[in-house]
Design a protein around this motif. Structure first.
Motif, PDB file in Angstrom:
ATOM      1  N   ALA A 134       2.728  10.163 -11.603  1.00  0.00           N
ATOM      2  CA  ALA A 134       3.816  10.944 -11.121  1.00  0.00           C
ATOM      3  C   ALA A 134       4.511  10.374  -9.723  1.00  0.00           C
ATOM      4  O   ALA A 134       5.719  10.795  -9.686  1.00  0.00           O
ATOM      5  N   LEU A 135       4.227   9.372  -9.326  1.00  0.00           N
ATOM      6  CA  LEU A 135       4.879   8.884  -8.055  1.00  0.00           C
ATOM      7  C   LEU A 135       5.877   7.964  -8.900  1.00  0.00           C
ATOM      8  O   LEU A 135       7.261   8.066  -8.324  1.00  0.00           O
ATOM      9  N   VAL A 136       5.830   7.282  -9.759  1.00  0.00           N
ATOM     10  CA  VAL A 136       6.694   6.375 -10.453  1.00  0.00           C
ATOM     11  C   VAL A 136       7.664   7.263 -10.974  1.00  0.00           C
ATOM     12  O   VAL A 136       9.009   7.075 -10.902  1.00  0.00           O
ATOM     13  N   LEU A 138       0.870  -1.159  -0.010  1.00  0.00           N
ATOM     14  CA  LEU A 138      -0.004   0.031  -0.078  1.00  0.00           C
ATOM     15  C   LEU A 138       0.837   1.265  -0.074  1.00  0.00           C
ATOM     16  O   LEU A 138       1.668   1.352   0.939  1.00  0.00           O
ATOM     17  N   VAL A 139       0.886   1.965  -1.103  1.00  0.00           N
ATOM     18  CA  VAL A 139       1.679   3.054  -1.151  1.00  0.00           C
ATOM     19  C   VAL A 139       0.947   4.500  -1.324  1.00  0.00           C
ATOM     20  O   VAL A 139      -0.340   4.709  -1.744  1.00  0.00           O
ATOM     21  N   GLY A 140       1.410   5.398  -0.808  1.00  0.00           N
ATOM     22  CA  GLY A 140       0.766   6.901  -0.770  1.00  0.00           C
ATOM     23  C   GLY A 140       1.565   7.702  -0.325  1.00  0.00           C
ATOM     24  O   GLY A 140       2.515   7.455   0.673  1.00  0.00           O
ATOM     25  N   GLU A 141       1.460   8.965  -0.538  1.00  0.00           N
ATOM     26  CA  GLU A 141       2.059  10.023   0.338  1.00  0.00           C
ATOM     27  C   GLU A 141       1.844  10.311   1.691  1.00  0.00           C
ATOM     28  O   GLU A 141       0.510   9.742   1.980  1.00  0.00           O
ATOM     29  N   SER A 142       2.698  11.227   2.601  1.00  0.00           N
ATOM     30  CA  SER A 142       2.256  11.341   3.980  1.00  0.00           C
ATOM     31  C   SER A 142       0.775  11.852   4.062  1.00  0.00           C
ATOM     32  O   SER A 142       0.387  12.724   3.293  1.00  0.00           O
ATOM     33  N   GLY A 143       0.097  11.554   4.865  1.00  0.00           N
ATOM     34  CA  GLY A 143      -1.180  12.014   5.103  1.00  0.00           C
ATOM     35  C   GLY A 143      -2.415  11.398   4.336  1.00  0.00           C
ATOM     36  O   GLY A 143      -3.591  12.096   4.315  1.00  0.00           O
ATOM     37  N   CYS A 144      -2.170  10.416   3.550  1.00  0.00           N
ATOM     38  CA  CYS A 144      -3.192   9.810   2.632  1.00  0.00           C
ATOM     39  C   CYS A 144      -3.770   8.953   3.539  1.00  0.00           C
ATOM     40  O   CYS A 144      -4.913   8.307   2.983  1.00  0.00           O
ATOM     41  N   VAL A 160      -2.224   2.129  -5.002  1.00  0.00           N
ATOM     42  CA  VAL A 160      -1.768   3.270  -4.689  1.00  0.00           C
ATOM     43  C   VAL A 160      -3.050   4.191  -3.884  1.00  0.00           C
ATOM     44  O   VAL A 160      -3.945   4.229  -4.487  1.00  0.00           O
ATOM     45  N   MET A 161      -2.677   4.904  -2.853  1.00  0.00           N
ATOM     46  CA  MET A 161      -3.667   5.477  -2.312  1.00  0.00           C
ATOM     47  C   MET A 161      -3.527   6.999  -2.372  1.00  0.00           C
ATOM     48  O   MET A 161      -2.424   7.521  -2.302  1.00  0.00           O
ATOM     49  N   TYR A 162      -4.750   7.576  -2.427  1.00  0.00           N
ATOM     50  CA  TYR A 162      -4.669   9.209  -2.463  1.00  0.00           C
ATOM     51  C   TYR A 162      -5.844   9.637  -1.593  1.00  0.00           C
ATOM     52  O   TYR A 162      -6.882   9.386  -1.982  1.00  0.00           O
ATOM     53  N   LEU A 163      -5.457  10.479  -0.529  1.00  0.00           N
ATOM     54  CA  LEU A 163      -6.728  11.052   0.160  1.00  0.00           C
ATOM     55  C   LEU A 163      -7.637   9.852   0.695  1.00  0.00           C
ATOM     56  O   LEU A 163      -8.954  10.412   0.579  1.00  0.00           O
ATOM     57  N   GLY A 164      -7.090   9.165   1.248  1.00  0.00           N
ATOM     58  CA  GLY A 164      -8.088   8.175   1.817  1.00  0.00           C
ATOM     59  C   GLY A 164      -8.896   7.007   0.773  1.00  0.00           C
ATOM     60  O   GLY A 164      -9.591   6.370   1.348  1.00  0.00           O
TER      61      GLY A 164
END
Lengths: 327, 271
Positions: free
Chosen positions: A255-257, A48-54, A229-233
């Motif tokens: 963008a992440l990749v 499970l990947v995503g930026e901080s706060g997601c 990939v997680m974004y904002l929940g």
């Protein structure tokens, strides 16, 4: 890979209240996890990947019910766990253990290593002193620590060694699922590789499934069979890792990749830079959650939130671009 | 050498308290003179070979009285700290764990108890059950409860929020196991420090209450009572107040050092 899910998460939601006054109702809700579904199959590593706060850490803890979910269903080995009481839930923990991000904080500074790594065992059965020591010794050996570690306190170890202690604790009861929340992000680069390889080896010898949570795409790519990939929940894209490097259908994933550094200094990199900040989970944007930062955004994205649609076997994307309605 | 004895505080504290405890223990079987026997022929005598610490205004041997008084002080110190600590830790843990109404009611109750002066509590209890040393212990002990409740609650709140508690819970440990294996051991350092301070305060408080006539009743000896009786004769026979005062200082210092030493020895970072 057999098709029996160890972990089956359906529409899990976790909202945190933003406190109002002393007696008033909460002013607003932080939508940390906003309807997530996925399955982890036996023997699989799910990333499970995503930026901080997601919301990825919240999701990890909600699955173990260290945080109570607002709604949704979590099935562990086919058993619904969201409605279990504390006692029943505790019994279930025998089968699912966790590795924490910060090995400094997740080990009791006043407990000797021997007691730390056997804590799960002591929680479930009365075990003699000598048996506990034998088990601890066995576990330490498995994670590559020396026998003299048994009677030391956690502060006597380096970060990498502490994380090994944390891993030994998670392995103590031979669980069928291990949730690892950022297992290496507190460690420096060279140690990260060691710990990741150790985890990989242990996965083979102990035969557990794992849910690995990280912000680091290269870690996830190295460790996992499938990646979400997680974004904002919410999950915006889910694919097997061998497909991952080549095709990304969601602009956020792309963008992440593109932001992952390559070890070749001559290769020119042109990461896609996203404009703006991740929106507040208290007041998420209408329509697609990503539309505020998306370069491909068009009218429909601002109105309706896309759902995960399978575009290839095992590859699902939540983006209007791929739904045949936009393009 | 034993690793505990390496700690200089622990060693000094152990020696100082051992002397006091030994003196108290010996006083049960033997004192140089009967601590309460008056001898009008030897009043207010300076320290000599016959009376090592001198005599008081009734000719009683001060060394004997200091030894007997040690029993008193140790009992008061221990009993009050035990009462305060046991009740306080339990209440503090409950307040921190349950929170909400339990926290609110326990903390307000302890505010109430805290706002009530110790001396007043002692007078109240003496008025009900009559003046005696055991009532003084109860009064000081009750007065200590909020001290330990607040400390326990504050520290326990912090500990409950730490990640290793969550890790223990994820391991499957029960709430009881977490309380006893993780929360209490991490509470130990501040509790020991507080206990040694309160022990010293109790010795002084007993002295103060005996001074007011609420504690040890004459002719029995206690360090506080001896100081009180000595003040009239301070200029003509200073040894009457020097020795009980010295005994108090000695004991307080001893227990403080011992407490520091124990805390250091229990701290994994110091090993």
């Amino acid at each position: 890979m057999s098709q029996q899910p160890i972990l089956d998460v359906q529409d899990i939601v976790k909202y945190f209240p933003v406190a109002g006054g002393l007696w008033s109702k909460p002013k607003a809700w932080i939508k940390a996890v906003d309807g997530i579904s996925f399955q982890v199959y036996k023997g699989e590593s799910f990333g499970l990947v995503g930026e901080s706060g997601c919301g990825k850490t919240t999701l990890g803890r909600t699955i173990l019910r260290l945080i109570e979910p607002t709604s949704g269903s979590i099935k562990l080995n086919g058993r619904e766990i969201t409605r279990l009481n504390q006692r029943e839930m505790r019994a279930l923990r025998r089968d699912v253990q966790m590795i924490f991000q910060d090995p400094q904080a997740s080990l009791d500074p006043r407990m000797k290593v021997a007691s730390i790594v056997t804590e799960p065992l002591r929680a479930f059965q009365k075990t003699g002193r000598q048996q506990l020591r034998d088990r601890a010794l066995n576990l330490l050996e498995k994670v590559g620590l020396k026998a003299d570690a048994l009677d030391k306190y956690p502060h006597a170890f380096s970060g990498g060694e502490r994380q090994r202690i944390g891993i030994a604790r998670a392995l103590c009861l031979n669980p069928s699922l291990i949730v690892a929340d950022e297992p290496v992000s507190a460690l420096d680069m060279s140690i990260q590789a060691q710990v990741l390889n150790l985890l990989g080896d242990l996965k083979t010898s102990f035969d557990f499934s794992s849910l690995i949570i990280s912000h680091d795409l290269s870690v996830i790519n190295h460790m996992c069979d499938r990646i979400a990939v997680m974004y904002l929940g919410v999950i915006v894209e889910m694919a097997p890792s061998n497909m991952f490097g080549r095709i990304q259908r969601h602009p956020y994933t792309a963008a992440l990749v593109s932001a992952v550094p390559t070890p070749d200094p001559h290769k020119k990199q042109s990461p896609i830079t996203l404009e703006g900040e991740i929106p507040s989970p208290v007041n998420p944007p209408p329509g697609c959650l990503f539309h505020t930062r998306c370069t491909y955004c068009f009218e429909h994205c601002r109105v309706e939130r896309p759902t995960l649609v399978e575009i290839q076997a095992g590859h699902t994307v939540a983006c209007w671009l791929n739904n045949g309605r936009g393009l | 050498m034993n690793k505990h004895l390496k700690n200089i505080n622990f060693r000094c504290g152990l020696v100082l308290t051992a002397v006091v405890v030994l003196a108290a223990a010996v006083s049960f079987f033997w004192t140089p003179y009967d601590a309460n026997r008056m001898d009008p022929g030897h009043r207010l005598e300076a320290p000599s070979f016959y009376h090592l610490l001198g005599t008081d205004q009734y000719g009683r041997d001060i060394l004997s009285r200091v030894m007997v008084g040690a029993v008193n002080s140790i009992f008061v110190g221990l009993a009050t700290v035990v009462i305060g600590m046991v009740a306080g830790v339990v209440l503090g843990l409950i307040a921190a764990y349950i929170g909400k109404w339990a926290d609110e009611s326990i903390m307000r109750l302890s505010d109430l108890l805290f706002g009530f002066p110790a001396v007043l509590t002692a007078i109240l209890i003496s008025a009900i059950w009559g003046p005696s040393i055991s009532n003084v212990m109860v009064a000081i002990g009750i007065f200590y409860i909020p001290v330990f409740t607040r400390l326990t609650r504050a520290v326990a709140l912090g500990i409950w929020g730490r990640e290793f508690i969550e890790a223990a819970r994820a391991s499957g440990a029960s709430e009881w196991a977490i309380t006893f294996r993780h929360v209490l051991p991490n509470l130990l350092s501040p509790l020991i420090i507080q206990a040694t301070i309160q022990f010293a305060v109790a010795v002084l408080a007993e002295a103060g209450l005996s001074y007011l006539g609420l504690g040890t009743q004459p002719p029995h000896a206690s360090w506080g009572r001896m100081l009180y009786e000595a003040q009239t004769f301070m200029e003509i026979s200073p040894w009457m107040c020097i020795f009980p005062g010295l005994a108090i200082a000695w004991t307080v210092l001893g227990f403080n050092l011992l407490g520091d030493g124990i805390r250091d020895n229990l701290d994994p970072y110091m090993l």
